[in-house]
Design a protein around this motif. Structure first.
Motif, PDB file in Angstrom:
ATOM      1  N   TRP A  24      32.197   9.541  49.535  1.00 47.23           N
ATOM      2  CA  TRP A  24      32.822  10.338  48.482  1.00 47.23           C
ATOM      3  C   TRP A  24      33.722   9.435  47.665  1.00 47.23           C
ATOM      4  CZ3 TRP A  24      31.147  14.870  46.997  1.00 47.23           C
ATOM      5  CH2 TRP A  24      30.421  15.643  47.909  1.00 47.23           C
ATOM      6  N   GLU A  28      34.716  15.416  44.258  1.00 49.41           N
ATOM      7  CA  GLU A  28      33.512  16.034  43.709  1.00 49.41           C
ATOM      8  C   GLU A  28      32.392  15.047  43.423  1.00 49.41           C
ATOM      9  OE1 GLU A  28      34.689  18.211  40.271  1.00 49.41           O
ATOM     10  OE2 GLU A  28      35.756  19.760  41.403  1.00 49.41           O
ATOM     11  N   PRO A  45      25.906  15.274  38.013  1.00 53.63           N
ATOM     12  CA  PRO A  45      25.777  16.348  39.011  1.00 53.63           C
ATOM     13  C   PRO A  45      24.361  16.624  39.491  1.00 53.63           C
ATOM     14  CG  PRO A  45      27.367  16.980  37.356  1.00 53.63           C
ATOM     15  CD  PRO A  45      26.765  15.693  36.867  1.00 53.63           C
ATOM     16  N   TRP A  46      23.368  16.635  38.591  1.00 50.74           N
ATOM     17  CA  TRP A  46      22.007  16.967  39.000  1.00 50.74           C
ATOM     18  C   TRP A  46      21.416  15.949  39.978  1.00 50.74           C
ATOM     19  CZ3 TRP A  46      18.428  20.173  40.133  1.00 50.74           C
ATOM     20  CH2 TRP A  46      18.305  21.397  39.481  1.00 50.74           C
ATOM     21  N   GLN A  48      22.964  13.795  41.742  1.00 49.34           N
ATOM     22  CA  GLN A  48      23.798  13.781  42.945  1.00 49.34           C
ATOM     23  C   GLN A  48      23.395  14.906  43.885  1.00 49.34           C
ATOM     24  OE1 GLN A  48      28.168  13.052  42.900  1.00 49.34           O
ATOM     25  NE2 GLN A  48      28.368  15.119  43.721  1.00 49.34           N
ATOM     26  N   LYS A  49      23.143  16.079  43.346  1.00 48.80           N
ATOM     27  CA  LYS A  49      22.713  17.223  44.158  1.00 48.80           C
ATOM     28  C   LYS A  49      21.414  16.885  44.899  1.00 48.80           C
ATOM     29  CE  LYS A  49      20.820  21.908  43.532  1.00 48.80           C
ATOM     30  NZ  LYS A  49      21.487  22.576  44.671  1.00 48.80           N
ATOM     31  N   ILE A  50      20.470  16.288  44.174  1.00 46.10           N
ATOM     32  CA  ILE A  50      19.188  15.946  44.795  1.00 46.10           C
ATOM     33  C   ILE A  50      19.376  14.884  45.871  1.00 46.10           C
ATOM     34  CG2 ILE A  50      16.915  14.951  44.379  1.00 46.10           C
ATOM     35  CD1 ILE A  50      16.986  16.265  41.603  1.00 46.10           C
ATOM     36  N   LEU A  52      22.046  14.262  47.717  1.00 46.04           N
ATOM     37  CA  LEU A  52      22.695  14.845  48.890  1.00 46.04           C
ATOM     38  C   LEU A  52      21.751  15.754  49.677  1.00 46.04           C
ATOM     39  CD1 LEU A  52      26.258  15.658  47.486  1.00 46.04           C
ATOM     40  CD2 LEU A  52      25.628  13.837  49.081  1.00 46.04           C
ATOM     41  N   GLU A  53      20.797  16.339  48.995  1.00 45.72           N
ATOM     42  CA  GLU A  53      19.859  17.241  49.660  1.00 45.72           C
ATOM     43  C   GLU A  53      18.555  16.542  50.057  1.00 45.72           C
ATOM     44  OE1 GLU A  53      19.653  20.450  46.834  1.00 45.72           O
ATOM     45  OE2 GLU A  53      21.597  21.254  47.454  1.00 45.72           O
ATOM     46  N   TYR A  63      11.288  22.349  47.942  1.00 52.90           N
ATOM     47  CA  TYR A  63      12.621  22.133  47.384  1.00 52.90           C
ATOM     48  C   TYR A  63      12.760  22.781  46.014  1.00 52.90           C
ATOM     49  CZ  TYR A  63      16.827  19.855  45.667  1.00 52.90           C
ATOM     50  OH  TYR A  63      18.076  19.627  45.152  1.00 52.90           O
ATOM     51  N   VAL A  67      15.526  25.650  45.077  1.00 51.33           N
ATOM     52  CA  VAL A  67      16.491  25.550  43.987  1.00 51.33           C
ATOM     53  C   VAL A  67      16.328  26.711  43.014  1.00 51.33           C
ATOM     54  CG1 VAL A  67      17.266  24.175  42.017  1.00 51.33           C
ATOM     55  CG2 VAL A  67      16.669  23.043  44.168  1.00 51.33           C
ATOM     56  N   GLU A  70      18.316  29.738  43.674  1.00 47.19           N
ATOM     57  CA  GLU A  70      19.757  29.660  43.451  1.00 47.19           C
ATOM     58  C   GLU A  70      20.151  30.273  42.106  1.00 47.19           C
ATOM     59  OE1 GLU A  70      20.860  25.594  43.836  1.00 47.19           O
ATOM     60  OE2 GLU A  70      20.187  25.417  45.919  1.00 47.19           O
TER      61      GLU A  70
END
Length: 266
Positions: A24, A28, A45-46, A48-50, A52-53, A63, A67, A70
């Motif tokens: 981190w 955020e 953000p996009w 990063q989300k992928i 982390l997942e 996947y 998504v 959501e």
């Protein structure tokens, strides 16, 4: 919902998993440590989300549909599959921090978890740091690159604290022992710094001190590292009307810069 691009993609039945260590950077934002090149990667953000997942347990097809769920019913972007596939291709073939696999993958702990553990704030005590000036290099001298300082926090009441600070004169610091007062929370810190001696540099880069005047109040704002033993941030003059006559050109309204300070783990 049907995704036409996904249905014809060569990746739809493949699993995807991250391949690099990460941590981190802020509360955020993550940073990925590239083992193949001397660099640290931050992401929007996009992606990063992928990243982390990207745990190696789910196929690309599953996947995308996960998504999609959501989003509120009827508000799923028509090109969601295109966006995710493009992001995945960039992470796999561009940044090379994610990989595809024909079978599920179990991540090593060093890649599954952030590289540092969440620490506890131990603010009281001695912090060592440096600050830098955000002014053009042509107005700096060899004592204005990194100014070292020692900051001591000796009183904490709730989320407020106070203490003292002393600059290293050999690296271009301001003389005297200053007073600091501020506040903090689990992520960030704010404090003012008041030095007893006015210190400035003239147009010839000569450092001068005026013991009859106090230095203008400085404001420091920073964020804690995940381990809580490093603080990074910015500083500036508290008053927006302050002008550093001689120190920097007259068209600059006030001084500012960056700082970093750390406290050894006990």
């Amino acid at each position: 919902m049907t995704f036409k691009t996904l249905d014809t993609s060569e990746y739809k039945t493949l699993y995807f998993h991250r391949t690099e260590e990460w941590d981190w950077h802020t509360s955020e934002m993550i940073k990925v440590i590239d083992s193949k090149n001397p660099r640290v990667i931050t992401m929007d953000p996009w992606p990063q989300k992928i990243f982390l997942e990207a745990l190696g347990h789910v196929t690309v097809q599953d996947y995308v549909h996960t998504v999609a769920k959501e989003y509120p019913k009827g508000n799923v972007p028509e090109d969601l599959d295109v966006i995710i596939l493009q992001m995945l291709e960039d992470l796999v073939y561009g940044e090379k921090v994610v990989s595809f696999s024909e079978i599920p993958v179990t991540l090593e702990p060093s890649i599954l978890n952030p590289s540092t553990e969440e620490g506890d704030i131990n603010l009281k005590g001695i912090w060592h740091g440096t600050y830098q000036y955000s002014i053009p290099d042509e107005f700096k001298d060899d004592k204005m690159i990194d100014v070292n300082f020692t900051l001591t926090i000796d009183t904490i009441k709730g989320k407020s604290f106070s203490g003292t600070v002393e600059d290293d004169l050999s690296s271009g610091g301001t003389p005297g022992i200053g007073v600091i007062k501020g506040t903090f929370d689990k992520d960030s810190i704010y404090f003012t710094k008041k030095m007893p001696v006015l210190s400035q540099v003239d147009e010839h880069r000569k450092h001068t001190n005026d013991t009859n005047k106090k230095h203008p109040t400085l404001v420091y704002e920073g964020v804690f590292s995940r381990s809580k033993h490093i603080l990074t941030g910015t500083w500036e003059f508290k008053s927006k009307t302050v002008v550093w006559n001689g120190l920097i050109p007259s068209f600059v309204s006030r001084g500012n810069g960056t700082f970093v300070m750390s406290k050894p783990k006990i």
